[in-house]
Scaffold this motif. Structure first.
Motif, PDB file in Angstrom:
ATOM      1  N   ALA A 159      46.869 121.367 -57.633  1.00  0.00           N
ATOM      2  CA  ALA A 159      45.970 120.559 -56.812  1.00  0.00           C
ATOM      3  C   ALA A 159      46.059 120.941 -55.339  1.00  0.00           C
ATOM      4  N   ALA A 160      47.235 121.384 -54.898  1.00  0.00           N
ATOM      5  CA  ALA A 160      47.385 121.792 -53.502  1.00  0.00           C
ATOM      6  C   ALA A 160      46.628 123.082 -53.212  1.00  0.00           C
ATOM      7  N   ALA A 161      46.466 123.946 -54.232  1.00  0.00           N
ATOM      8  CA  ALA A 161      45.776 125.221 -54.032  1.00  0.00           C
ATOM      9  C   ALA A 161      44.288 125.138 -54.320  1.00  0.00           C
ATOM     10  N   ALA A 162      43.831 123.999 -54.866  1.00  0.00           N
ATOM     11  CA  ALA A 162      42.422 123.857 -55.247  1.00  0.00           C
ATOM     12  C   ALA A 162      41.671 123.009 -54.238  1.00  0.00           C
ATOM     13  N   SER A 163      40.360 123.139 -54.271  1.00  0.00           N
ATOM     14  CA  SER A 163      39.512 122.286 -53.448  1.00  0.00           C
ATOM     15  C   SER A 163      38.233 121.987 -54.216  1.00  0.00           C
ATOM     16  N   SER A 164      37.550 120.934 -53.810  1.00  0.00           N
ATOM     17  CA  SER A 164      36.331 120.524 -54.506  1.00  0.00           C
ATOM     18  C   SER A 164      35.165 121.464 -54.232  1.00  0.00           C
ATOM     19  N   GLY A 165      35.354 122.419 -53.336  1.00  0.00           N
ATOM     20  CA  GLY A 165      34.294 123.383 -53.052  1.00  0.00           C
ATOM     21  C   GLY A 165      34.449 124.701 -53.795  1.00  0.00           C
ATOM     22  N   ASP A 166      35.468 124.829 -54.644  1.00  0.00           N
ATOM     23  CA  ASP A 166      35.687 126.066 -55.382  1.00  0.00           C
ATOM     24  C   ASP A 166      34.628 126.244 -56.467  1.00  0.00           C
ATOM     25  N   ARG A 167      34.481 127.491 -56.943  1.00  0.00           N
ATOM     26  CA  ARG A 167      33.465 127.815 -57.941  1.00  0.00           C
ATOM     27  C   ARG A 167      33.702 127.040 -59.235  1.00  0.00           C
ATOM     28  N   LEU A 168      34.934 126.943 -59.687  1.00  0.00           N
ATOM     29  CA  LEU A 168      35.203 126.227 -60.932  1.00  0.00           C
ATOM     30  C   LEU A 168      35.037 124.724 -60.755  1.00  0.00           C
ATOM     31  N   ALA A 169      35.280 124.229 -59.533  1.00  0.00           N
ATOM     32  CA  ALA A 169      35.042 122.810 -59.271  1.00  0.00           C
ATOM     33  C   ALA A 169      33.551 122.507 -59.368  1.00  0.00           C
ATOM     34  N   ALA A 170      32.715 123.406 -58.826  1.00  0.00           N
ATOM     35  CA  ALA A 170      31.270 123.220 -58.928  1.00  0.00           C
ATOM     36  C   ALA A 170      30.819 123.251 -60.388  1.00  0.00           C
ATOM     37  N   TYR A 171      31.441 124.099 -61.189  1.00  0.00           N
ATOM     38  CA  TYR A 171      31.080 124.156 -62.604  1.00  0.00           C
ATOM     39  C   TYR A 171      31.453 122.850 -63.309  1.00  0.00           C
ATOM     40  N   LEU A 172      32.626 122.285 -62.962  1.00  0.00           N
ATOM     41  CA  LEU A 172      33.036 121.012 -63.569  1.00  0.00           C
ATOM     42  C   LEU A 172      32.059 119.902 -63.197  1.00  0.00           C
ATOM     43  N   ASP A 173      31.648 119.849 -61.936  1.00  0.00           N
ATOM     44  CA  ASP A 173      30.660 118.847 -61.522  1.00  0.00           C
ATOM     45  C   ASP A 173      29.345 119.041 -62.256  1.00  0.00           C
TER      46      ASP A 173
END
Length: 633
Positions: A159-173
């Motif tokens: 979670a510390a290395a991730a952000s809600s703007g990452d490509r995989l985060a966009a795919y999850l949304d």
């Protein structure tokens, strides 16, 4: 232990990483980077789909055998046994796509993106940090459905290395609704792990991928496949029998192997003389003891054959050869040889029938323990009687096929390691590979290869030129790749889709079991006047491409190759005793005459001669090479 820039890596894992690197196709280590010195769990790897056709051969070349497991999506499981420091079972879990869910029902197109953004980390490739973080979080949420205490530190790091703007985060949304990625990050960062199961349930139920029917159906299909089709070794399984007097440790060894083996096993007891509830009645009936023996032989033999057909390792406690022991003991006591002048065991009619009906073991482990040690262990009979039985077993083992005598007077742990190594070497003959035999960048390949590895270069005698600039592709294992470097230190792998150019142009190209796209691109990489050699096996069930060597010959000719010839690898593709030109009937007939003495050899020779007479031998030949020359212009 191999040291890299990040941590120590077990030699077997390092061999796997080097083999994947040598393939020339992208791959990444998904999980387990901190547990590579002596992996306690799976080593999870993502590979490009183009690597799959040759992956089994690639892994077999470094001593890893695939266990086929239906209902697991793109997962392929490869196992290996390393006899070091107590023995180690290694398991690679290789996938070619990224899917989530207990039954891999939620498929994604993320694999290609993750492979494209990969980064080098010491001796292996890893996903980009943001991709790695999100893959870990999605694995916990969608696959596990919760984050247990032992995984919470891993989740916090991700979670510390991730952000809600990452490509995989966009795919999850995109799949689960806007804000899903941010909510998952917030729960982990605020240590609200008790709320993760509820969010995971919402993510699962809200997942939309345009396949509301196909996704549940896929889960149901995979679940049913796992229930109906148990994991299995390729082809048939292996029957491992154990012979020894009472007190030698047969049952202890077999139960230890069964508990330790991560591959499918089945335990079969073949005790022909064990006590039973009907013994009192049977022993009064003429022929009752013989009937009891035959029934148990039939029952145990049928069970062993069934499990072997299901691709399992059959661990057989006692074997039908035990029927030969009474005569062997008498021979030992009288000082007579355990076999006749013809080299056959001395055996009566009923005993011969028992041996015939029982399942012959592919590997027979004969446990050798001194009589006094067996008596001290179990307290049955006397040390003298047990010593006579020991000598009888050893004398009988000299006459039996596939017999291997193990010193079982050592500790049970040591004996189990010896037995596990013997079994694994029979399952995967290349599992004796060590680091010295594995190609490594900057190493002296000629010094690293055993002399028999030169046999991997026999195909070069089929060509009228001395190979210099060499390319190779398909299911070429690391040993063959290392052997090719003896011909050309700059030997390069040829891959489908790689554009032609000066760096991708070869005088000779060797392909092993290629598909048509690889053949087309490799043929374009052959220099004018250069040669192509394709090693293939006949497969009437092949979904695409030529099914026979005759079909490959026509493919060469349609591609414009000249001087196309077909050679039979007698007897197999991997270990040919001869390379026979199919166009020479005399050479074929001479080779067939030398194989008539083997099992079914005469019948095969008759059929092969019929195919030769009908000019269909290139269709019938099971394995071989096809060579052709590219025209000068």
């Amino acid at each position: 232990m191999v040291q890299t820039g990040r941590s120590a890596v077990h030699p077997a894992v390092a061999r796997a990483f080097r083999a994947l690197d040598d393939s020339g196709l992208p791959w990444v280590l998904l999980r387990g980077a901190d547990d590579l010195a002596r992996p306690s769990g799976d080593v999870d790897i993502l590979v490009a789909g183009a690597l799959l056709p040759g992956l089994d051969g690639l892994m077999a070349g470094i001593g890893l055998c695939r266990v086929r497991a239906a209902g697991h999506g793109s997962h392929r499981f490869y196992f290996g046994y390393e006899d070091d420091d107590g023995g180690l079972w290694l398991k690679l879990d290789v996938v070619s796509d990224i899917s989530f869910g207990r039954y891999q029902q939620w498929r994604t197109p993320l694999a290609a993106e993750c492979l494209e953004r990969r980064v080098r980390d010491g001796g292996w490739w890893m996903p980009a940090p943001a991709d790695q973080a999100w893959l870990q979080l999605l694995h916990l949420a969608l696959d596990k459905g919760e984050i247990r205490p032992q995984r919470q530190d891993t989740a916090r790091t991700a979670a510390a290395a991730a952000s809600s703007g990452d490509r995989l985060a966009a795919y999850l949304d995109q799949r689960c609704g806007a804000g899903a990625a941010a909510e998952l990050l917030d729960l982990v960062r605020s240590n609200r792990f008790d709320d993760v199961p509820a969010l995971a349930a919402r993510l699962r139920s809200g997942w939309t991928d345009g396949a509301r029917v196909r996704t549940p159906l896929r889960a149901l299909t995979h679940r049913a496949s796992r229930f109906v089709l148990s994991p299995r070794l390729p082809g048939h399984g292996l029957v491992v029998g154990v012979m020894a007097p009472d007190g030698a440790g047969k049952t202890t060894l077999l139960h230890g192997l069964r508990a330790d083996f991560p591959i499918p096993t089945a335990y079969v007891y073949m005790g022909m003389w064990g006590a039973g509830p009907w013994d009192g009645w049977l022993h009064r009936v003429p022929g009752g003891r013989t009937a009891k023996k035959m029934f148990r032989v039939l029952k145990g033999g049928a069970a062993a054959r069934y499990h072997r057909a299901r691709g399992r390792v059959v661990l057989m406690d006692r074997v039908a050869y035990d029927a030969l022991l009474p005569a062997a003991v008498d021979d030992a006591a009288a000082g007579r040889p355990a076999h006749s002048a013809a080299g056959k065991p001395r055996v009566g009619l009923s005993d011969a029938l028992a041996v015939r009906l029982g399942a012959a073991p592919d590997l027979l482990l004969v446990l050798d323990v001194p009589g006094e040690v067996m008596f001290a262990r179990k307290g049955e009979h006397t040390a003298e009687i047990l010593e006579k039985w020991r000598q009888a077993y050893l004398r009988l083992a000299e006459t039996l096929p596939a017999a291997l005598v193990l010193d079982a007077g050592q500790s049970p742990e040591v004996v189990q390691r010896l037995a596990a190594r013997a079994v694994w070497h029979r399952i995967c003959p290349d599992s004796g590979t060590d680091d010295a035999e594995t190609p490594d960048a900057g190493a002296d390949d000629a010094a690293a290869l055993a002399l028999h590895t030169w046999r991997l270069l026999d195909w070069r005698f089929l060509l009228p030129v001395q190979p210099r600039r060499v390319g190779y592709g398909g299911a070429v294992d690391p040993r063959t790749a290392a052997a090719l470097r003896l011909l050309d230190p700059a030997a390069t792998r040829v891959d489908a889709g790689r554009p032609a150019g000066p760096d991708n142009s070869f005088e000779v190209v060797l392909l092993r079991e290629p598909d048509l796209p690889l053949f087309e691109d490799a043929s374009a990489a052959v220099q004018p006047g250069g040669w192509m050699c394709v090693q293939v096996e006949r497969s009437l069930l092949r979904r695409q491409g030529p099914r026979t060597l005759a079909g490959w010959k026509r493919t060469f000719e349609r591609r414009g190759f000249e001087d196309v010839n077909v050679y039979w690898h007698a007897t197999t593709l991997d270990s040919p005793a001869r390379l026979v030109p199919v166009a020479s009937p005399a050479a074929v007939r001479d080779t067939l005459s030398q194989h008539e003495g083997v099992r079914f050899g005469l019948a095969k020779a008759v059929l092969a001669r019929a195919a030769l007479a009908l000019r269909l031998f290139a269709v019938a030949v099971p394995a071989g090479s096809v060579t052709g020359r590219r025209p000068e212009s």
